[in-house]
Write a protein that holds these residues in place. Structure first.
Motif, short mmCIF file in Angstrom:
data_model
loop_
_atom_site.label_atom_id
_atom_site.label_comp_id
_atom_site.label_asym_id
_atom_site.label_seq_id
_atom_site.Cartn_x
_atom_site.Cartn_y
_atom_site.Cartn_z
N SER A 34 1.98 0.88 -5.57
CA SER A 34 1.72 1.86 -4.52
C SER A 34 2.96 2.06 -3.67
O SER A 34 3.44 1.11 -3.04
CB SER A 34 0.56 1.40 -3.63
OG SER A 34 -0.66 1.40 -4.35
N VAL A 35 3.49 3.28 -3.66
CA VAL A 35 4.55 3.64 -2.72
C VAL A 35 3.86 4.04 -1.43
O VAL A 35 3.10 5.01 -1.37
CB VAL A 35 5.40 4.81 -3.25
CG1 VAL A 35 6.48 5.19 -2.23
CG2 VAL A 35 6.04 4.43 -4.58
N THR A 36 4.10 3.29 -0.38
CA THR A 36 3.35 3.46 0.87
C THR A 36 4.19 3.98 2.03
O THR A 36 3.63 4.36 3.06
CB THR A 36 2.71 2.13 1.28
OG1 THR A 36 3.75 1.14 1.39
CG2 THR A 36 1.69 1.68 0.24
N MET A 37 5.52 4.00 1.87
CA MET A 37 6.39 4.50 2.93
C MET A 37 7.52 5.30 2.33
O MET A 37 8.14 4.88 1.34
CB MET A 37 6.96 3.35 3.77
CG MET A 37 5.94 2.66 4.66
SD MET A 37 6.70 1.42 5.75
CE MET A 37 6.83 0.03 4.62
N VAL A 38 7.79 6.46 2.93
CA VAL A 38 8.91 7.31 2.54
C VAL A 38 9.67 7.68 3.81
O VAL A 38 9.08 8.25 4.74
CB VAL A 38 8.45 8.59 1.82
CG1 VAL A 38 9.65 9.44 1.42
CG2 VAL A 38 7.61 8.24 0.60
N HIS A 39 10.95 7.36 3.87
CA HIS A 39 11.76 7.66 5.05
C HIS A 39 13.00 8.43 4.63
O HIS A 39 13.76 7.98 3.77
CB HIS A 39 12.19 6.38 5.76
CG HIS A 39 11.06 5.50 6.16
ND1 HIS A 39 10.20 5.80 7.19
CD2 HIS A 39 10.61 4.32 5.64
CE1 HIS A 39 9.29 4.84 7.31
NE2 HIS A 39 9.52 3.93 6.37
N GLY A 40 13.22 9.59 5.23
CA GLY A 40 14.43 10.35 4.92
C GLY A 40 14.49 11.64 5.71
O GLY A 40 13.47 12.32 5.89
N GLY A 41 15.66 11.97 6.20
CA GLY A 41 15.87 13.24 6.88
C GLY A 41 15.57 13.21 8.36
O GLY A 41 14.74 12.41 8.82
#
Length: 397
Positions: A237-244
């Motif tokens: 499970s990918v639970t965090m995405v940070h970018g931009g």
């Protein structure tokens, strides 16, 4: 239901003890007051106490009528730490410490084992030794691992070890145990995709990590659907995405974080290897670099068959065969797994009910583990304590 009357007669006293612990929750490796309460009770009952394993852990020793001469010994374990969460309950024994709550029932686990300890100290009608293990830092701190590193199994040699957890949603009066995997391994990962940022209106001049990160997320899902045998279990499970930071700026990096759960180390090895291959291939195809960190936390909790069978037989005597369930494996994790890597044993479950035991002043949510409205069901204490007593005596026969 067959309970030890002496324990039942002290139900109110035991419930008060549990509620006192609930009102004073302590987090990982901070369980000083809780350990003091436990040690004081054990000492009062004439039980030898050892402290300091895993920083705040407590071990009580109850020898049988042979003073432990036969060399047979087993361990009974209860965890004692709280969660870093705000309690939503307002009843009298609600947490007095903001941001700390016994939201998983470890206060009840302590009370059940203490109740068993008191009875065992009074009735040493068995041969061998029972080690009472009060473990810190189950909630992410790996307290079981730290107690082992500090010599739990060398200083207190035992041939088997058992643990027990309450389980909301199961009808009160039921118990459960199964051989094999009952809880999953817990693992975390972090992927940093490194490109070259720039103006979003000039995409031909940048190396955009955002679509590459999106491809990685989708690519990771194919590991479960195409690389894992259908009869095996695993979760990515990918639970965090940070970018931009702005709508017209392509960022230099995008970070992905998440969890992996499996019931076997072999499946875990495969997933980690395939994740590396997927990330490497996608990034290489787009000319981007990356960093991949995979951290293995708790291993899978795997019950040994003879010990699970023994626990089931004791449960059936107490509550009847119809009330003893097979515990369906869950993708939650438990650091009792470290103890089961070292010794035969079983992790057992006792039903906490649906929440109707909660007094006026409980929160508006359900009585689920890690929920602000959770509360341990004090009616379980006599059953759980009786189970510990009967299990220990049966194993020591």
């Amino acid at each position: 239901m067959s309970l030890i009357e002496e324990i039942v007669a002290q139900a109110d006293e035991l419930a008060a003890l549990r509620r006192d612990i609930h009102a004073h929750p302590e987090l990982c490796f901070e369980e000083v007051r809780t350990a003091d309460v436990i040690a004081a009770k054990l000492t009062e009952w004439g039980i030898a106490v050892h402290r300091g394993l895993g920083k705040t852990g407590v071990v009580g020793i109850v020898h049988g009528r042979d003073a432990g001469a036969c060399g047979r010994a087993l361990g009974l374990r209860a965890d004692m730490d709280a969660l870093p969460m705000q309690e939503g309950n307002t009843f009298a024994h609600a947490s007095r410490h903001a941001g700390k709550m016994h939201g998983c029932g470890h206060d009840g686990h302590v009370a059940m084992l203490l109740a068993a300890a008191q009875h065992l100290s009074r009735h040493r009608d068995f041969d061998g030794t029972i080690y009472l293990i009060f473990q810190p830092a189950e909630e992410g701190g790996g307290g079981a691992r730290e107690m082992i590193r500090d010599g739990l199994f060398t200083r207190f040699p035992m041939q088997a070890v058992f643990g027990m957890h309450n389980w909301p949603g199961m009808a009160e009066g039921q118990m459960a145990v199964s051989p094999g995997p009952v809880m999953a391994s817990s693992n975390e990962f972090k992927i940093t995709v490194r490109g070259k940022g720039g103006h979003a209106a000039m995409p031909h001049l940048v190396l955009d990590p955002v679509p590459v990160a999106a491809q990685i997320i989708m690519g990771l899902q194919t590991i479960i659907s195409r690389s894992l045998k259908p009869v095996d279990a695993g979760v990515i499970s990918v639970t965090m995405v940070h970018g931009g930071e702005a709508s017209n700026v392509v960022p230099d990096t995008v970070e992905l974080e998440g969890t992996v759960r499996t019931f076997s180390v072999a499946v875990l090895d495969m997933i980690e290897q395939r994740m590396q291959q997927v990330i490497d291939g996608i990034c290489a195809s787009q000319g981007l670099k990356y960093a991949f960190v995979f951290e293995r936390n708790y291993p899978p909790t795997i019950n040994t068959a003879p010990e699970a069978a023994l626990a089931r037989a004791v449960m059936e005597r107490l509550v009847g065969a119809a009330q003893v369930l097979d515990q369906e494996p869950t993708m939650g994790a438990e650091d009792f797994a470290y103890m089961l890597e070292e010794k035969p044993g079983a992790y057992c479950f006792i039903a906490n009910g649906e929440g109707d035991h909660r007094a006026i002043g409980h929160g508006g949510g359900p009585c689920m583990l890690h929920n602000p409205s959770y509360d341990f069901n004090d009616r379980l204490i006599p059953l759980g304590a009786t189970f510990w007593v009967e299990l220990a005596k049966e194993w020591l026969k």
